[in-house]
Design a protein around this motif. Sequence first.
Motif, PDB file in Angstrom:
ATOM      1  N   GLU A  21      -5.161  11.178   2.127  1.00  0.00           N
ATOM      2  CA  GLU A  21      -4.203  10.230   1.843  1.00  0.00           C
ATOM      3  C   GLU A  21      -2.697  10.608   2.176  1.00  0.00           C
ATOM      4  O   GLU A  21      -2.432  11.817   2.123  1.00  0.00           O
TER       5      GLU A  21
ATOM      6  N   LEU B  68     -14.414   6.459   4.002  1.00  0.00           N
ATOM      7  CA  LEU B  68     -15.512   5.299   4.431  1.00  0.00           C
ATOM      8  C   LEU B  68     -15.017   4.089   3.428  1.00  0.00           C
ATOM      9  O   LEU B  68     -14.473   4.464   2.476  1.00  0.00           O
ATOM     10  N   PRO B  69     -15.757   3.017   3.990  1.00  0.00           N
ATOM     11  CA  PRO B  69     -15.487   1.857   3.346  1.00  0.00           C
ATOM     12  C   PRO B  69     -16.180   1.874   1.875  1.00  0.00           C
ATOM     13  O   PRO B  69     -17.191   2.497   1.517  1.00  0.00           O
ATOM     14  N   PHE B  70     -15.213   1.203   0.903  1.00  0.00           N
ATOM     15  CA  PHE B  70     -15.732   1.165  -0.570  1.00  0.00           C
ATOM     16  C   PHE B  70     -15.882   2.647  -0.959  1.00  0.00           C
ATOM     17  O   PHE B  70     -16.340   2.667  -2.188  1.00  0.00           O
TER      18      PHE B  70
ATOM     19  N   TYR C 251       0.815  -1.197   0.054  1.00  0.00           N
ATOM     20  CA  TYR C 251      -0.057   0.106  -0.084  1.00  0.00           C
ATOM     21  C   TYR C 251       0.855   1.283   0.127  1.00  0.00           C
ATOM     22  O   TYR C 251       1.195   1.834   1.223  1.00  0.00           O
TER      23      TYR C 251
ATOM     24  N   SER D 223     -10.756   7.924  -0.504  1.00  0.00           N
ATOM     25  CA  SER D 223     -10.248   8.367   0.864  1.00  0.00           C
ATOM     26  C   SER D 223     -10.520   9.865   0.765  1.00  0.00           C
ATOM     27  O   SER D 223     -10.323  10.725  -0.142  1.00  0.00           O
TER      28      SER D 223
END
Length: 286
Positions: A144, A136-138, A129, A141
């Motif tokens: 960063e 939030l998930p899915f 990564y 972002s």
Amino acid sequence: MGSSSHLSDAELASARLMPRRRPLTWAAAGILLIVLAEAAYSVVTNPGFGWPVVGEHIFSPQVLAGLVMTLTLTVVSMTLALVLGIVLAVSAASKNPVLSTAAHGYIWIFRAIPLLVQIIFWYNLAALYPKLGIGLPFMPSFVEFDTNSVITAMIAAIVAMSLNEAAYMAEIVRSGLNSVDNGQREASRALGISPLDTFMRIVMPQAMRVIIPPTGNETLSMLKYTSLVSVIALPELLYSTQLIASRTFEVIPMLLVASLWYLIVSTVLMLIQVAIERRLARSVVR
């Protein structure tokens, strides 16, 4: 005096008991003392140990900075591991199958993978990564960060040791919680005490008698595990002494410097553990 069958009860009661002679035990003790004396004499007189070099560097700033790093890693990692271990132990005992399965899976994975592998993995997390984000998930972002700027050698060491140790602390806490009789919980429910108060004020204080001794042993182990972070060039105690040895070529004396500091700190931690256990024992007596 005749045989014991001819002695009266009064004579037997007033008889002087003599300890049984154990010549082999004393012979073994004498041999052991001779071996220990010979070993001590060899350690003191062998110039290869380099005791003057040990005295010169044992309080050097670089070694003391490494000692501070080792203590910081130990304290921070054990604190985080204890908190996470309690959460895992409670989750593993939960009736919720998702929480229970997740906790058991965590314990299984982190107990199975060697700590050295985990340290190297977290240090090289950027290979998987390159960016770490918050969102939030899915969803995309919000913010960063560059992984290498976040997961430094210090952070990688703390994360690896904390997550690894939490798996062992979870088992220790679980055994401590299981040692408390279930009637304590039932009585608290009958009195209308909330589950959180029951855990914090009734169950956990009693479980600490079982949790403290192995936690002290795990703290000593954590102190020694910090030497593994030398593979990621984090200047803890061992790595600091190795850096000096690479300049002076005094490998054995610098290993002795590290060993003496490990011995001193371990002794202090053992004394603290004994003091805590004695205090808990007095509270049980009261």
